[in-house]
Design an enzyme around this catalytic site. Structure first.
Site, PDB file in Angstrom:
ATOM      1  N   GLY A 103      -5.907 -78.276   7.998  1.00 33.73           N
ATOM      2  CA  GLY A 103      -4.523 -78.018   8.386  1.00 33.73           C
ATOM      3  C   GLY A 103      -3.582 -79.192   8.185  1.00 33.73           C
ATOM      4  N   ILE A 104      -2.742 -79.429   9.172  1.00 36.62           N
ATOM      5  CA  ILE A 104      -1.737 -80.481   9.093  1.00 36.62           C
ATOM      6  C   ILE A 104      -2.391 -81.848   8.935  1.00 36.62           C
ATOM      7  CG2 ILE A 104       0.064 -81.684  10.398  1.00 36.62           C
ATOM      8  CD1 ILE A 104       0.814 -78.964  11.620  1.00 36.62           C
ATOM      9  N   VAL A 144       3.345 -72.975  11.335  1.00 33.73           N
ATOM     10  CA  VAL A 144       2.776 -73.517  10.108  1.00 33.73           C
ATOM     11  C   VAL A 144       1.536 -72.691   9.754  1.00 33.73           C
ATOM     12  CG1 VAL A 144       1.926 -75.597   8.967  1.00 33.73           C
ATOM     13  CG2 VAL A 144       3.561 -75.793  10.873  1.00 33.73           C
ATOM     14  N   LYS A 200       2.636 -79.944  25.188  1.00 36.15           N
ATOM     15  CA  LYS A 200       3.422 -80.528  24.108  1.00 36.15           C
ATOM     16  C   LYS A 200       4.704 -81.175  24.626  1.00 36.15           C
ATOM     17  CE  LYS A 200       0.719 -79.754  20.629  1.00 36.15           C
ATOM     18  NZ  LYS A 200       0.097 -80.872  19.878  1.00 36.15           N
ATOM     19  N   THR A 207      -1.821 -72.458   9.291  1.00 37.74           N
ATOM     20  CA  THR A 207      -3.053 -73.189   9.573  1.00 37.74           C
ATOM     21  C   THR A 207      -4.021 -72.245  10.276  1.00 37.74           C
ATOM     22  OG1 THR A 207      -2.388 -73.946  11.788  1.00 37.74           O
ATOM     23  CG2 THR A 207      -1.735 -75.328   9.909  1.00 37.74           C
ATOM     24  N   ASP A 228     -15.474 -85.885  19.507  1.00 31.05           N
ATOM     25  CA  ASP A 228     -14.716 -84.935  20.313  1.00 31.05           C
ATOM     26  C   ASP A 228     -13.755 -85.742  21.165  1.00 31.05           C
ATOM     27  OD1 ASP A 228     -13.714 -83.166  22.167  1.00 31.05           O
ATOM     28  OD2 ASP A 228     -15.647 -82.296  22.715  1.00 31.05           O
ATOM     29  N   VAL A 229     -12.459 -85.638  20.891  1.00 26.90           N
ATOM     30  CA  VAL A 229     -11.493 -86.502  21.566  1.00 26.90           C
ATOM     31  C   VAL A 229     -11.394 -86.231  23.060  1.00 26.90           C
ATOM     32  CG1 VAL A 229     -10.071 -86.991  19.546  1.00 26.90           C
ATOM     33  CG2 VAL A 229      -9.609 -84.933  20.912  1.00 26.90           C
ATOM     34  N   TYR A 260      -0.017 -74.576  26.812  1.00 32.32           N
ATOM     35  CA  TYR A 260       0.225 -75.264  25.540  1.00 32.32           C
ATOM     36  C   TYR A 260       1.634 -75.844  25.517  1.00 32.32           C
ATOM     37  CZ  TYR A 260       0.762 -76.006  20.507  1.00 32.32           C
ATOM     38  OH  TYR A 260       1.004 -76.562  19.274  1.00 32.32           O
TER      39      TYR A 260
END
Length: 254
Positions: free
Chosen positions: A21-22, A192, A163, A194, A65-66, A159
């Protein structure tokens, strides 16, 4: 115009969520602009493997894995150990989920907040340390127009909140470190093409609503977001910090 202002020669970049993706589009464009990129994700991808095979001196991958509290430091350390420094961080890893607010369970809430906000906070915090030691750097966070709007027809309050927090985090870090040559900005993409938007694009109702509410009448391609990322990470934006660049085909104008 000096087009060299859009070059990233000799810059070392860490991109979270960089396998598709991005994130992958940013990695490819930054490489074309002269950067060396460390990509991270839960797993690699065929596209990343090909990049590393073709350009072994310019790309590498570190698994992580963040949401694991130990991962951010490990990603930064792997980048510095492999390439000698860290000039640019692109905080791109993210997840989304949809449900009625009154039925949105804690497990999904924690996943979204841990991935989109807390992990981004930790990776940025770890990245600032080598940047301070070397005299400067750049952080680019990937936010969303969902920080500004209540999306329809999908219901995604968690979500959206995550953000919005990323945007405010961006401004706060930028303010704190502007006098130490660390610039911090964010991108706020609209819809987008994705993996994250596949369900909505294939859903006739969602697709119709999303395109009708976008004045340009279409979705962005990942490469269009990458172009804006390049501007914010290149010398061309040397006087830009604490900004949120909206890239949405006009969606937030309505």
């Amino acid at each position: 115009m000096d087009l060299r202002q859009f070059r990233l020669d000799d810059q070392i970049v860490l991109i979270t969520g960089g396998t598709r993706g991005i994130g992958l589009a940013i990695a490819r464009l930054f490489g074309e602009a002269g950067a060396t990129c460390m990509l991270s994700g839960r797993t690699s991808s065929t596209a990343v493997d090909k990049l590393i095979e073709q350009y072994p001196e310019n790309y590498d991958f570190v698994q992580g894995d963040v949401t694991d509290p130990d991962t951010p430091e490990r990603l930064v350390r792997a980048t510095v150990d492999r390439f000698g420094r860290l000039d640019i961080l692109v905080n791109n890893a993210g997840v989304a989920a949809h449900n009625d607010f009154d039925e949105f369970d804690d497990e999904m809430l924690e996943l979204i907040m841990n991935t989109n906000l807390i992990a981004s906070f930790r990776v940025a915090r770890c990245s600032v340390k080598p940047m301070l030691e070397q005299g400067g750097g750049i952080i680019l966070n990937i936010g969303s127009i969902s920080a500004y709007i209540a999306n329809v027809p999908q219901k995604q309050v968690a979500y959206n909140a995550s953000k919005a927090a990323v945007h405010q985090m961006t401004k706060s870090i930028a303010s704190e470190y502007a006098d130490r040559n660390i610039r911090v900005n964010a991108l706020a993409p609209g819809y987008v093409v994705t993996d994250m938007t596949t369900y909505g694009i294939e859903n006739p109702e969602w697709n119709r609503t999303w395109t009708e509410l976008t004045p340009m009448g279409r979705y962005a391609q990942p490469e269009e977001i990458a172009n804006c990322a390049l501007f914010l990470c290149a010398p061309a934006s040397s006087y830009v910090t604490g900004s949120i660049l909206v890239v949405d085909g006009g969606y937030t104008n309505r």
